[in-house]
Design a protein around this motif. Structure first.
Motif, mmCIF file in Angstrom:
data_model
loop_
_atom_site.group_PDB
_atom_site.id
_atom_site.type_symbol
_atom_site.label_atom_id
_atom_site.label_comp_id
_atom_site.label_asym_id
_atom_site.label_seq_id
_atom_site.Cartn_x
_atom_site.Cartn_y
_atom_site.Cartn_z
ATOM 1 N N LEU A 102 15.040 2.284 38.110
ATOM 2 C CA LEU A 102 14.490 3.549 38.614
ATOM 3 C C LEU A 102 13.951 4.354 37.441
ATOM 4 C CD1 LEU A 102 17.142 4.628 41.248
ATOM 5 C CD2 LEU A 102 14.934 3.573 41.652
ATOM 6 N N ARG A 103 12.672 4.618 37.517
ATOM 7 C CA ARG A 103 12.054 5.449 36.487
ATOM 8 C C ARG A 103 11.721 6.781 37.140
ATOM 9 N NH1 ARG A 103 9.293 0.428 35.168
ATOM 10 N NH2 ARG A 103 10.345 -0.411 33.344
ATOM 11 N N GLY A 104 11.821 7.804 36.382
ATOM 12 C CA GLY A 104 11.514 9.114 36.928
ATOM 13 C C GLY A 104 11.657 10.170 35.858
ATOM 14 N N ARG A 105 11.899 11.342 36.293
ATOM 15 C CA ARG A 105 12.058 12.477 35.377
ATOM 16 C C ARG A 105 13.390 13.149 35.652
ATOM 17 N NH1 ARG A 105 6.406 15.211 34.255
ATOM 18 N NH2 ARG A 105 5.114 13.373 34.460
ATOM 19 N N GLN A 106 13.905 13.776 34.625
ATOM 20 C CA GLN A 106 15.140 14.532 34.823
ATOM 21 C C GLN A 106 15.142 15.757 33.931
ATOM 22 O OE1 GLN A 106 18.514 12.051 33.896
ATOM 23 N NE2 GLN A 106 18.650 12.813 31.836
ATOM 24 N N GLY A 107 15.917 16.729 34.342
ATOM 25 C CA GLY A 107 16.095 17.945 33.569
ATOM 26 C C GLY A 107 17.473 18.501 33.868
ATOM 27 N N ILE A 108 17.932 19.383 33.009
ATOM 28 C CA ILE A 108 19.242 19.999 33.216
ATOM 29 C C ILE A 108 19.055 21.512 33.286
ATOM 30 C CG2 ILE A 108 21.526 20.436 32.231
ATOM 31 C CD1 ILE A 108 21.477 17.649 31.083
ATOM 32 N N LEU A 109 19.550 22.072 34.374
ATOM 33 C CA LEU A 109 19.550 23.512 34.565
ATOM 34 C C LEU A 109 20.936 24.021 34.204
ATOM 35 C CD1 LEU A 109 18.420 26.193 35.743
ATOM 36 C CD2 LEU A 109 19.264 25.423 37.963
ATOM 37 N N SER A 110 21.020 24.916 33.235
ATOM 38 C CA SER A 110 22.310 25.490 32.831
ATOM 39 C C SER A 110 22.379 26.937 33.287
ATOM 40 C CB SER A 110 22.472 25.434 31.305
ATOM 41 O OG SER A 110 22.446 24.104 30.865
ATOM 42 N N ILE A 111 23.451 27.252 33.996
ATOM 43 C CA ILE A 111 23.683 28.617 34.466
ATOM 44 C C ILE A 111 24.969 29.098 33.807
ATOM 45 C CG2 ILE A 111 24.107 30.081 36.474
ATOM 46 C CD1 ILE A 111 22.631 27.885 38.121
ATOM 47 N N ILE A 112 24.888 30.224 33.117
ATOM 48 C CA ILE A 112 26.031 30.714 32.354
ATOM 49 C C ILE A 112 26.390 32.115 32.821
ATOM 50 C CG2 ILE A 112 26.900 31.235 30.036
ATOM 51 C CD1 ILE A 112 24.698 29.209 29.063
ATOM 52 N N ASP A 113 27.657 32.290 33.208
ATOM 53 C CA ASP A 113 28.177 33.584 33.638
ATOM 54 C C ASP A 113 29.086 34.089 32.523
ATOM 55 O OD1 ASP A 113 29.127 35.802 34.955
ATOM 56 O OD2 ASP A 113 30.319 34.677 36.416
ATOM 57 N N LEU A 114 28.611 35.084 31.768
ATOM 58 C CA LEU A 114 29.383 35.601 30.644
ATOM 59 C C LEU A 114 30.387 36.652 31.107
ATOM 60 C CD1 LEU A 114 26.479 36.027 28.079
ATOM 61 C CD2 LEU A 114 28.109 34.142 28.243
ATOM 62 N N VAL A 115 31.485 36.749 30.368
ATOM 63 C CA VAL A 115 32.486 37.777 30.646
ATOM 64 C C VAL A 115 31.829 39.135 30.461
ATOM 65 C CG1 VAL A 115 34.649 38.804 29.833
ATOM 66 C CG2 VAL A 115 34.376 36.337 29.852
ATOM 67 N N SER A 116 32.078 40.031 31.396
ATOM 68 C CA SER A 116 31.524 41.375 31.239
ATOM 69 C C SER A 116 32.335 42.126 30.197
ATOM 70 C CB SER A 116 31.555 42.118 32.573
ATOM 71 O OG SER A 116 32.880 42.185 33.042
ATOM 72 N N SER A 117 31.675 43.008 29.514
ATOM 73 C CA SER A 117 32.339 43.761 28.453
ATOM 74 C C SER A 117 33.246 44.834 29.034
ATOM 75 C CB SER A 117 31.292 44.410 27.551
ATOM 76 O OG SER A 117 31.923 45.239 26.617
ATOM 77 N N SER A 118 34.460 44.953 28.468
ATOM 78 C CA SER A 118 35.350 46.026 28.908
ATOM 79 C C SER A 118 35.323 47.184 27.936
ATOM 80 C CB SER A 118 36.781 45.556 29.050
ATOM 81 O OG SER A 118 36.987 44.256 28.771
ATOM 82 N N PHE A 119 34.343 47.152 27.030
ATOM 83 C CA PHE A 119 34.284 48.194 26.021
ATOM 84 C C PHE A 119 33.242 49.256 26.359
ATOM 85 C CE2 PHE A 119 35.713 44.342 23.843
ATOM 86 C CZ PHE A 119 36.949 44.800 23.407
ATOM 87 N N VAL A 120 33.024 49.491 27.634
ATOM 88 C CA VAL A 120 32.076 50.506 28.076
ATOM 89 C C VAL A 120 32.794 51.853 27.987
ATOM 90 C CG1 VAL A 120 30.678 51.328 29.982
ATOM 91 C CG2 VAL A 120 30.990 48.873 29.626
ATOM 92 N N SER A 121 32.113 52.831 27.424
ATOM 93 C CA SER A 121 32.767 54.134 27.269
ATOM 94 C C SER A 121 33.026 54.762 28.636
ATOM 95 C CB SER A 121 31.898 55.066 26.420
ATOM 96 O OG SER A 121 30.765 55.464 27.159
ATOM 97 N N ALA A 122 34.033 55.583 28.700
ATOM 98 C CA ALA A 122 34.414 56.220 29.954
ATOM 99 C C ALA A 122 33.283 57.095 30.499
ATOM 100 C CB ALA A 122 35.670 57.060 29.768
#
Length: 140
Positions: free
Chosen positions: A115-135
């Protein structure tokens, strides 16, 4: 699908795969050794795999958010495209070979379709939200 939590990489789809290592491949790209991959032939199956992985994410309550993820999540989707005629031919050859085997025939020619064809990789990254937001900015 994996998470990075406290500098450790864990497989979210196979909970026993913990403390995985990041290594460089021969083509100078990076991969996680031991990370599981699932072949998803339907969108519904893909969504169920993602849902199962998300259930294993590490969560902890913060002042800003009661349901905050405490880890980085990485989802990689490998998309492959093949010519339909090649896929159909391969399936036909595999079906014929299985029929010969069930009939007890031996020594049949085993043609192979590449089987010949094409391929690609989709990367989805969910980063930790910052808890250093000022009040003050949180109130606005």
């Amino acid at each position: 699908m994996c998470q990075i939590y406290n500098e450790q990489i864990d497989d979210l789809l196979k909970p026993k795969n913990t403390n995985l290592r990041l290594t460089m491949t021969n083509d100078k790209s990076w991969e996680v050794d031991g990370l599981s991959w699932y072949k998803c032939k339907t969108p519904e199956y893909l969504l169920s795999v993602i849902s199962n992985g998300r259930k294993r994410l590490v969560y902890a309550e913060t002042e800003m958010n009661k349901h905050s993820s405490r880890s980085h999540a990485v989802l990689m989707i490998k998309v492959q495209r093949h010519n339909r005629s090649d896929v159909e031919r391969k399936e036909q050859i595999e079906k014929e070979a299985a029929e010969q085997e069930s009939d007890g025939e031996e020594g049949g020619s085993k043609a192979e379709v590449v089987l010949r064809g094409r391929q690609g990789i989709l990367s989805i990254i969910d980063l930790v939200s910052s808890s250093f937001v000022s009040a003050n900015s949180a109130r606005e």
